[in-house]
Design a protein around this motif. Structure first.
Motif, PDB file in Angstrom:
ATOM      1  N   PRO A  99       0.717  -1.360   0.003  1.00 13.70           N
ATOM      2  CA  PRO A  99      -0.134  -0.016  -0.011  1.00 13.70           C
ATOM      3  C   PRO A  99       0.861   1.263   0.089  1.00 13.70           C
ATOM      4  O   PRO A  99       0.278   2.268  -0.338  1.00 13.70           O
ATOM      5  N   SER A 100       1.999   1.048   0.555  1.00 13.08           N
ATOM      6  CA  SER A 100       2.816   2.332   0.770  1.00 13.08           C
ATOM      7  C   SER A 100       3.677   2.783  -0.569  1.00 13.08           C
ATOM      8  O   SER A 100       4.477   3.702  -0.744  1.00 13.08           O
ATOM      9  N   PHE A 107       3.689  16.103 -11.196  1.00 15.22           N
ATOM     10  CA  PHE A 107       3.229  17.343 -10.802  1.00 15.22           C
ATOM     11  C   PHE A 107       3.609  17.804  -8.999  1.00 15.22           C
ATOM     12  O   PHE A 107       3.039  18.186  -8.435  1.00 15.22           O
ATOM     13  N   ASN A 108       4.964  17.134  -9.038  1.00 10.64           N
ATOM     14  CA  ASN A 108       5.351  17.424  -7.544  1.00 10.64           C
ATOM     15  C   ASN A 108       4.472  16.834  -6.532  1.00 10.64           C
ATOM     16  O   ASN A 108       4.371  16.939  -5.203  1.00 10.64           O
ATOM     17  N   LEU A 109       3.812  15.538  -7.013  1.00  7.23           N
ATOM     18  CA  LEU A 109       2.887  14.880  -6.295  1.00  7.23           C
ATOM     19  C   LEU A 109       3.416  13.348  -6.335  1.00  7.23           C
ATOM     20  O   LEU A 109       3.640  12.709  -7.291  1.00  7.23           O
ATOM     21  N   ASN A 110       3.185  12.803  -5.171  1.00  6.27           N
ATOM     22  CA  ASN A 110       3.268  11.010  -5.179  1.00  6.27           C
ATOM     23  C   ASN A 110       2.024  10.327  -4.789  1.00  6.27           C
ATOM     24  O   ASN A 110       1.532  10.753  -3.858  1.00  6.27           O
ATOM     25  N   ILE A 111       1.758   9.723  -5.825  1.00  4.09           N
ATOM     26  CA  ILE A 111       0.388   8.831  -5.389  1.00  4.09           C
ATOM     27  C   ILE A 111       0.727   7.322  -5.326  1.00  4.09           C
ATOM     28  O   ILE A 111       1.477   6.679  -6.018  1.00  4.09           O
ATOM     29  N   GLU A 128      -4.973  13.736  -2.026  1.00  3.31           N
ATOM     30  CA  GLU A 128      -3.857  13.488  -3.016  1.00  3.31           C
ATOM     31  C   GLU A 128      -4.529  12.868  -4.384  1.00  3.31           C
ATOM     32  O   GLU A 128      -4.157  13.654  -5.532  1.00  3.31           O
ATOM     33  N   VAL A 129      -5.758  12.203  -4.329  1.00  5.06           N
ATOM     34  CA  VAL A 129      -6.292  11.694  -5.760  1.00  5.06           C
ATOM     35  C   VAL A 129      -6.993  12.907  -6.551  1.00  5.06           C
ATOM     36  O   VAL A 129      -6.706  13.271  -7.538  1.00  5.06           O
ATOM     37  N   ILE A 130      -7.772  13.644  -5.589  1.00  2.32           N
ATOM     38  CA  ILE A 130      -8.289  14.784  -6.243  1.00  2.32           C
ATOM     39  C   ILE A 130      -7.242  15.941  -6.683  1.00  2.32           C
ATOM     40  O   ILE A 130      -7.575  16.502  -7.939  1.00  2.32           O
ATOM     41  N   PHE A 294      -7.095   4.394 -14.104  1.00  2.00           N
ATOM     42  CA  PHE A 294      -6.174   4.172 -15.320  1.00  2.00           C
ATOM     43  C   PHE A 294      -5.408   5.616 -15.627  1.00  2.00           C
ATOM     44  O   PHE A 294      -4.260   5.718 -16.002  1.00  2.00           O
ATOM     45  N   GLU A 295      -6.281   6.600 -15.880  1.00  2.00           N
ATOM     46  CA  GLU A 295      -5.869   8.062 -15.965  1.00  2.00           C
ATOM     47  C   GLU A 295      -4.588   8.360 -15.016  1.00  2.00           C
ATOM     48  O   GLU A 295      -3.620   9.107 -15.383  1.00  2.00           O
ATOM     49  N   ILE A 296      -4.643   8.375 -13.841  1.00  2.00           N
ATOM     50  CA  ILE A 296      -3.752   8.473 -12.879  1.00  2.00           C
ATOM     51  C   ILE A 296      -2.511   7.763 -12.965  1.00  2.00           C
ATOM     52  O   ILE A 296      -1.403   8.382 -12.967  1.00  2.00           O
ATOM     53  N   VAL A 297      -2.726   6.497 -13.148  1.00  2.30           N
ATOM     54  CA  VAL A 297      -1.563   5.448 -13.484  1.00  2.30           C
ATOM     55  C   VAL A 297      -0.724   6.048 -14.490  1.00  2.30           C
ATOM     56  O   VAL A 297       0.527   5.868 -14.495  1.00  2.30           O
TER      57      VAL A 297
END
Length: 304
Positions: A99-100, A107-111, A128-130, A294-297
């Motif tokens: 999970p981690s 975008f300077n974000l880690n998902i 984070e997702v939004i 799918f779009e985020i990945v």
């Protein structure tokens, strides 16, 4: 003596017989009256039923005539891009593992996988997702000149606006000119519920989209005041918002559960920022959840 007694006895018997006959006659008459009344009631009820049916038919016909005259033909729902077997495999794999583990860096974000799991089933979406999805919308507008030029604030903007006012957000737009954009998306978090606000400079409007039908005049006023303060701070001139429309939009799809508010909010933004008609509904949410994974990945929206 005996004779007198017998005469009285006979007289009483005859009187009793006459009483019985009279009673039978009364019962028969009452039964006839009941049957007659019953027949009348049934006939009257049938007449009323026919009248009500005719009135209902007339009302329906009048309504259909009005609809044909006044209401335009509804547009067909947008055909959504079908997810392939290969795409579904990517989606399934996104939920399997540590999970981690960070699956996407952009975008300077880690998902992480834990973040993506908020898109599974009926889970609530997290910040984070939004925020990542809002950045995908911004990126699409940059890459598609025919789309409205769009900017989006993150989920922490609105709580800070309410807490500190516009002056607390002056540094948030050091590298962006809001007034060069067509649209601004503002995710609104109300503790246990997500909504979406859209500023559209093209028609001078600020609109609030709540998938549970709520209104938020406080939000609309706060965003209008923010625009005025932001323009004065960055442009050094007043910003006239007297012609702006502030609207709690009501004729929109509504969620049928307590967990899809984040999905509705993101989907409102995705549709509106490409000027698409809002034709989706609650039944589309499982599809949109998979599509968003799918779009985020992959780091880009399916609809360009």
């Amino acid at each position: 003596m005996m004779w007198n007694y017998l005469c009285r006895l006979y007289s009483n018997f005859m009187f009793w017989c006459l009483g019985v006959d009279r009673h039978k006659s009364i019962i028969k008459k009452r039964q006839q009256e009941i049957e007659s009344f019953k027949a009348y009631s049934e006939k009257h009820s049938q007449i009323n039923k026919e009248i009500r049916l005719q009135n209902l038919t007339d009302k329906v016909n009048r309504a259909l005539q009005i609809k044909e005259q006044v209401i335009p033909v509804e547009e067909a729902e947008e055909e959504l891009p079908e997810l392939t077997a290969a795409q579904y495999k990517i989606i399934d794999n996104a939920f399997k593992g540590n999970p981690s583990e960070v699956l996407v860096r952009k975008f300077n974000l880690n998902i992480t996988r834990r973040d993506l799991c908020t898109l599974a089933g009926l889970n609530w979406l997290n910040d984070e997702v939004i925020n990542f999805y809002m950045n995908l919308i911004i990126e699409r507008s940059k890459q598609s000149p025919d789309r409205p030029k769009t900017f989006a604030f993150n989920t922490f903007f609105y709580p800070k606006l309410l807490k500190d006012g516009p002056q607390g957000l002056r540094r948030w737009t050091k590298r962006v000119d809001l007034f060069e954009h067509d649209m601004i998306c503002i995710p609104i978090h109300l503790g246990m519920h997500w909504c979406m606000a859209i500023i559209d400079f093209r028609d001078q409007s600020i609109r609030y989209y709540d998938s549970m039908g709520g209104s938020n005049d406080r939000c609309l006023r706060a965003l209008k005041q923010y625009l005025e303060a932001e323009h004065l701070d960055k442009k050094k001139t007043p910003f006239d918002t007297s012609d702006f429309t502030l609207e709690n939009v009501k004729d929109i799809p509504q969620q049928m559960n307590g967990s899809d508010c984040g999905m509705f909010s993101c989907t409102f933004a995705e549709y509106l920022t490409r000027d698409a008609k809002i034709t989706f509904s609650q039944e589309n949410m499982p599809y949109f959840r998979n599509k968003m994974v799918f779009e985020i990945v992959t780091g880009e929206l399916l609809i360009k």
